[in-house]
Scaffold this motif. Structure first.
Motif, PDB file in Angstrom:
ATOM      1  N   LEU A  28       4.716  10.458 -13.114  1.00  0.00           N
ATOM      2  CA  LEU A  28       3.957   9.660 -11.934  1.00  0.00           C
ATOM      3  C   LEU A  28       4.506   8.212 -12.027  1.00  0.00           C
ATOM      4  O   LEU A  28       4.988   7.493 -11.448  1.00  0.00           O
ATOM      5  CB  LEU A  28       2.717   9.712 -11.829  1.00  0.00           C
ATOM      6  CG  LEU A  28       2.112  11.029 -11.320  1.00  0.00           C
ATOM      7  CD1 LEU A  28       0.579  10.977 -11.392  1.00  0.00           C
ATOM      8  CD2 LEU A  28       2.424  10.974  -9.821  1.00  0.00           C
ATOM      9  N   GLU A  29       4.586   7.776 -13.565  1.00  0.00           N
ATOM     10  CA  GLU A  29       5.005   6.541 -14.036  1.00  0.00           C
ATOM     11  C   GLU A  29       6.711   6.462 -13.800  1.00  0.00           C
ATOM     12  O   GLU A  29       6.883   5.230 -13.477  1.00  0.00           O
ATOM     13  CB  GLU A  29       4.708   6.290 -15.383  1.00  0.00           C
ATOM     14  CG  GLU A  29       3.128   5.900 -15.617  1.00  0.00           C
ATOM     15  CD  GLU A  29       2.740   5.969 -17.259  1.00  0.00           C
ATOM     16  OE1 GLU A  29       1.614   5.159 -17.365  1.00  0.00           O
ATOM     17  OE2 GLU A  29       3.459   6.544 -18.034  1.00  0.00           O
ATOM     18  N   GLU A  30       7.277   7.523 -13.770  1.00  0.00           N
ATOM     19  CA  GLU A  30       8.710   7.164 -13.692  1.00  0.00           C
ATOM     20  C   GLU A  30       9.038   6.894 -12.246  1.00  0.00           C
ATOM     21  O   GLU A  30      10.114   6.349 -12.254  1.00  0.00           O
ATOM     22  CB  GLU A  30       9.288   8.564 -14.196  1.00  0.00           C
ATOM     23  CG  GLU A  30       9.315   8.737 -15.883  1.00  0.00           C
ATOM     24  CD  GLU A  30      10.120  10.042 -16.270  1.00  0.00           C
ATOM     25  OE1 GLU A  30      10.379  10.795 -15.432  1.00  0.00           O
ATOM     26  OE2 GLU A  30       9.882  10.219 -17.531  1.00  0.00           O
ATOM     27  N   ARG A  31       8.369   7.577 -11.556  1.00  0.00           N
ATOM     28  CA  ARG A  31       8.354   7.427  -9.905  1.00  0.00           C
ATOM     29  C   ARG A  31       7.728   6.181  -9.665  1.00  0.00           C
ATOM     30  O   ARG A  31       8.165   5.759  -8.648  1.00  0.00           O
ATOM     31  CB  ARG A  31       7.449   8.233  -9.228  1.00  0.00           C
ATOM     32  CG  ARG A  31       8.245   9.920  -9.403  1.00  0.00           C
ATOM     33  CD  ARG A  31       7.404  10.946  -8.615  1.00  0.00           C
ATOM     34  NE  ARG A  31       7.660  12.278  -8.709  1.00  0.00           N
ATOM     35  CZ  ARG A  31       8.453  12.771  -7.678  1.00  0.00           C
ATOM     36  NH1 ARG A  31       8.820  12.099  -6.931  1.00  0.00           N
ATOM     37  NH2 ARG A  31       8.968  13.867  -7.839  1.00  0.00           N
ATOM     38  N   GLY A  32       7.288   5.320 -10.558  1.00  0.00           N
ATOM     39  CA  GLY A  32       6.941   3.877 -10.095  1.00  0.00           C
ATOM     40  C   GLY A  32       5.326   3.802  -9.865  1.00  0.00           C
ATOM     41  O   GLY A  32       5.092   2.348  -9.515  1.00  0.00           O
ATOM     42  N   ALA A  35       7.298   5.840  -5.530  1.00  0.00           N
ATOM     43  CA  ALA A  35       6.231   5.263  -5.481  1.00  0.00           C
ATOM     44  C   ALA A  35       6.287   3.851  -4.499  1.00  0.00           C
ATOM     45  O   ALA A  35       7.199   2.956  -4.936  1.00  0.00           O
ATOM     46  CB  ALA A  35       5.147   4.963  -6.637  1.00  0.00           C
ATOM     47  N   SER A  36       5.590   3.824  -3.548  1.00  0.00           N
ATOM     48  CA  SER A  36       5.328   2.411  -2.634  1.00  0.00           C
ATOM     49  C   SER A  36       4.356   1.621  -3.287  1.00  0.00           C
ATOM     50  O   SER A  36       3.349   1.926  -3.436  1.00  0.00           O
ATOM     51  CB  SER A  36       5.250   2.912  -1.178  1.00  0.00           C
ATOM     52  OG  SER A  36       5.214   1.615  -0.520  1.00  0.00           O
ATOM     53  N   ALA A  37       4.426   0.249  -3.142  1.00  0.00           N
ATOM     54  CA  ALA A  37       3.772  -0.612  -3.427  1.00  0.00           C
ATOM     55  C   ALA A  37       3.340  -1.641  -2.306  1.00  0.00           C
ATOM     56  O   ALA A  37       2.612  -2.497  -2.489  1.00  0.00           O
ATOM     57  CB  ALA A  37       4.390  -1.740  -4.700  1.00  0.00           C
ATOM     58  N   GLU A  38       3.972  -1.321  -1.172  1.00  0.00           N
ATOM     59  CA  GLU A  38       3.855  -2.073  -0.009  1.00  0.00           C
ATOM     60  C   GLU A  38       2.427  -1.578   0.568  1.00  0.00           C
ATOM     61  O   GLU A  38       2.153  -0.288   0.512  1.00  0.00           O
ATOM     62  CB  GLU A  38       4.827  -2.320   0.949  1.00  0.00           C
ATOM     63  CG  GLU A  38       6.145  -2.464   0.360  1.00  0.00           C
ATOM     64  CD  GLU A  38       7.381  -2.651   1.180  1.00  0.00           C
ATOM     65  OE1 GLU A  38       7.109  -2.129   2.200  1.00  0.00           O
ATOM     66  OE2 GLU A  38       8.596  -2.829   0.806  1.00  0.00           O
ATOM     67  N   ILE A  39       1.798  -2.144   1.809  1.00  0.00           N
ATOM     68  CA  ILE A  39       1.017  -1.644   2.561  1.00  0.00           C
ATOM     69  C   ILE A  39       1.740  -1.546   4.132  1.00  0.00           C
ATOM     70  O   ILE A  39       2.274  -2.486   4.507  1.00  0.00           O
ATOM     71  CB  ILE A  39      -0.134  -2.617   2.704  1.00  0.00           C
ATOM     72  CG1 ILE A  39      -0.897  -2.774   1.511  1.00  0.00           C
ATOM     73  CG2 ILE A  39      -1.076  -2.457   3.987  1.00  0.00           C
ATOM     74  CD1 ILE A  39      -2.196  -3.770   1.780  1.00  0.00           C
ATOM     75  N   ARG A  40       1.989  -0.135   4.371  1.00  0.00           N
ATOM     76  CA  ARG A  40       2.648   0.167   5.581  1.00  0.00           C
ATOM     77  C   ARG A  40       2.125   0.832   6.579  1.00  0.00           C
ATOM     78  O   ARG A  40       1.807   1.874   6.804  1.00  0.00           O
ATOM     79  CB  ARG A  40       3.747   0.900   5.002  1.00  0.00           C
ATOM     80  CG  ARG A  40       4.539   0.454   3.905  1.00  0.00           C
ATOM     81  CD  ARG A  40       5.675   1.386   3.459  1.00  0.00           C
ATOM     82  NE  ARG A  40       5.243   2.748   2.866  1.00  0.00           N
ATOM     83  CZ  ARG A  40       5.886   3.707   2.439  1.00  0.00           C
ATOM     84  NH1 ARG A  40       7.205   3.712   2.622  1.00  0.00           N
ATOM     85  NH2 ARG A  40       5.229   4.616   1.883  1.00  0.00           N
ATOM     86  N   PRO A  41       1.158   0.166   7.473  1.00  0.00           N
ATOM     87  CA  PRO A  41       0.743   0.516   8.614  1.00  0.00           C
ATOM     88  C   PRO A  41       1.613   0.842   9.723  1.00  0.00           C
ATOM     89  O   PRO A  41       2.681   0.518   9.773  1.00  0.00           O
ATOM     90  CB  PRO A  41      -0.328  -0.521   9.081  1.00  0.00           C
ATOM     91  CG  PRO A  41       0.302  -1.736   8.955  1.00  0.00           C
ATOM     92  CD  PRO A  41       0.736  -1.458   7.572  1.00  0.00           C
TER      93      PRO A  41
END
Length: 609
Positions: free
Chosen positions: A563-567, A366-372
């Motif tokens: 899903l949690e394991e993926r972050g 999972a990404s936690a960044e905002i990536r436009p």
């Protein structure tokens, strides 16, 4: 790795309706019943939608109102291949400048109060639709709403709960709202008859305008006369005068609004061509980039490039992960590039090449960044980062009226939500419409008119250089985003939902399950929902949960655990909490019609035959 879509469930909470005469679906049974009654008496889908839209003002006042806005997308039986957007999103008033709001000590546009009010657009849009595509007289279309407003309707439990939660604010800050919603000094109980006689008078005055001497004896002229009273007559004058008086706003201070009668007169609802993209042989029609509609198109373009259908299945861990990451990428582009500006690079954003670039960013974690994305000649706007604690109440989007926590502690923020309706008739006219704003909790009640102003300007930024910077005369980037789906140049699905930033996310699940998974409309609506909260919210106080995902518990512990394991930072929202979808369908080859509605909250219903 799974390579097939999860089979549709054998059980649904209610049937997908089938018939050949007409179908209606909405977020409240009284609006659905009103729409269907119009069809039964010879009206077309547009007559029915307008009648239901005005009823929603009365029966879901915590979710929409005449002072709010509305976006629709429709196709007519005469031109079935032409998807048209009904544009009822008013712009920022002439006095709504960044400089003025900064001078008021604001860093964000407040979530309530007249400084958050765009020019009301919903009523004018409904009247334009009736004038051009309806067949009924305005008096007949408005009769159900006038009756419910004058004589009362049994209030839904959620409306009563909203009023109860607002009681202290009404009594201490907004006395006109207390007088309107707390008769006898108390909040109504669920099922109790409530009335809005002032709104009934307003609607009757609009009807009377069409009967004045000098108005041509023609139905469109009578509708136009009502529009004039709204835009340049008593409605504009009373609303502007009321907004000019200082009153409490969500930032905790008193401010005067900037909305004027001249702002009312300068705005006219109208039509725009829909923006479209193809997906698995279907054409998906949405608003332009002044709304968030193209977000759904971007999501579909990204997902269409995967060769494994399991990656498009919201019910599996792989599919849920892929969908959540896709939603983050599309929403990042929305915040970076979308706005009421002709220079939005929409052609690039919807191109196959750009979708491939975005798809390549989806990894196993999972990404936690905002990536436009990077688009030549354009500088992406990155919203200020306001992090939200995911342990606070999950809500449902633009949604619930409840304290929202910034760091685990209630801060007293209260929000409104939205309504939705869909209608299809036996001739093939079809419309999806999403009215919102003007909630009873958004602004003080205007006693002369019977409604509140909206708060759509909270979707703009006070930072310069954003595609959605507050700008006089420009529309705020709305989250209202109904959908029309066509096949072989003919409309086959009208669908939508309340839910703010979640609207296109939940509609994405519906389209994936029906188009790819073979689910029936009701199966798709009933199925477990999910969405990301990793992107900056469109509503004050504009928070985000980096890597956040809200899921219904029915998704299953195995899927949620992976899903949690993926972050993903997962918030379990209960079994039946996310999404308020409704839809109507039409098979153009057989003429068979369908309808389905959301069971969550025991409020949405479909009807038809």
């Amino acid at each position: 790795m799974p390579d097939a879509f999860t089979p549709p469930p054998s059980f649904t909470t209610r049937p997908t309706l089938r018939g050949t005469f007409g179908m209606s679906a909405s977020t409240h049974w009284l609006a659905t019943g009103t729409a269907q009654s119009v069809l039964e008496r010879g009206g077309n889908a547009f007559d029915a939608a307008v009648a239901a839209g005005f009823v929603l003002h009365v029966v879901e006042p915590h979710l929409n109102g005449p002072g709010g806005d509305m976006t629709g997308v429709f196709a007519t039986a005469r031109e079935p291949g032409r998807a048209t957007v009904l544009m009822g999103q008013g712009p920022a008033p002439a006095g709504a400048s960044v400089e003025h709001y900064r001078s008021e000590g604001l860093d964000l546009v407040p979530g309530s109060g007249a400084l958050a009010a765009a020019v009301p657009g919903a009523v004018d849009a409904w009247l334009v639709l009736l004038r051009d595509h309806g067949t009924w007289e305005l008096a007949d279309v408005l009769t159900p709403a006038i009756d419910y407003a004058r004589n009362g309707h049994p209030v839904h439990d959620r409306v009563a709960a909203t009023i109860a939660q607002m009681r202290e604010l009404f009594e201490t800050r907004w006395p006109t709202s207390a007088a309107a919603w707390l008769p006898g000094g108390r909040a109504p109980a669920g099922g109790e008859l409530i009335r809005n006689e002032a709104y009934a008078r307003t609607l009757n005055r609009l009807v009377a305008a069409g009967r004045r001497p000098g108005v041509p004896d023609a139905r469109p002229a009578r509708v136009e006369a009502a529009r004039a009273q709204w835009r340049t007559g008593f409605v504009a004058e009373e609303a502007a005068a009321f907004a000019a008086a200082p009153h409490w706003h969500a930032d905790g201070a008193d401010h005067a609004g900037v909305l004027t009668a001249e702002d009312f007169a300068a705005f006219e609802a109208g039509y725009e061509p829909a923006v479209t993209a193809t997906f698995r042989g279907y054409t998906i029609a949405k608003t332009g980039a002044w709304g968030q509609g193209p977000v759904l198109l971007q999501m579909l373009r990204i997902l269409d490039g995967f060769d494994n259908d399991a990656r498009l299945d919201p019910s599996t861990a792989l599919g849920a992960h892929t969908i959540l990451e896709t939603q983050k990428l599309a929403l990042a582009d929305r915040d970076a590039y979308y706005g009421d500006d002709p220079d939005v690079p929409l052609e690039t954003l919807l191109s196959a090449e750009y979708a491939a670039e975005r798809r390549a960013l989806i990894g196993q974690e999972a990404s936690a960044e905002i990536r436009p994305g990077a688009i030549g000649g354009h500088t992406p706007f990155l919203p200020p980062q306001i992090v939200h604690d995911p342990t606070s109440a999950a809500g449902t989007g633009e949604p619930t009226v409840a304290p929202v926590a910034a760091s685990g502690a209630a801060d007293g923020v209260r929000r409104g939500d939205t309504c939705h309706l869909d209608v299809v008739d036996r001739w093939g006219n079809m419309i999806a419409a999403t009215p919102s704003g003007g909630w009873l909790q958004s602004n003080p009640y205007i006693p002369e008119l019977g409604f509140c102003l909206g708060t759509r300007l909270q979707m703009t930024w006070l930072e310069e250089g954003a595609p959605s910077t507050l700008t006089p005369g420009r529309r705020p980037r709305t989250t209202l985003t109904p959908t029309l789906v066509l096949r072989d140049g003919r409309p086959v699905i009208a669908v939508g939902t309340p839910g703010g930033d979640q609207q296109d996310q939940w509609q994405l699940l519906y389209l994936l399950r029906t188009i790819v998974g073979g689910y029936s409309p009701q199966q798709a609506i009933d199925a477990p929902a999910l969405h990301t909260t990793s992107n900056t919210g469109s509503f004050w106080p504009r928070t985000r949960v980096p890597g956040g995902a809200v899921v219904e518990d029915r998704l299953g512990e195995e899927v949620i655990g992976e899903l949690e394991e993926r972050g993903h930072r997962v918030t379990r929202a209960g079994d039946w909490s996310q999404g308020r979808l409704s839809a109507v369908t039409r098979d153009p080859d057989t003429g068979v019609l369908g309808a389905a509605a959301n069971p969550r909250g025991a409020q949405g219903y479909a009807a038809g035959r």
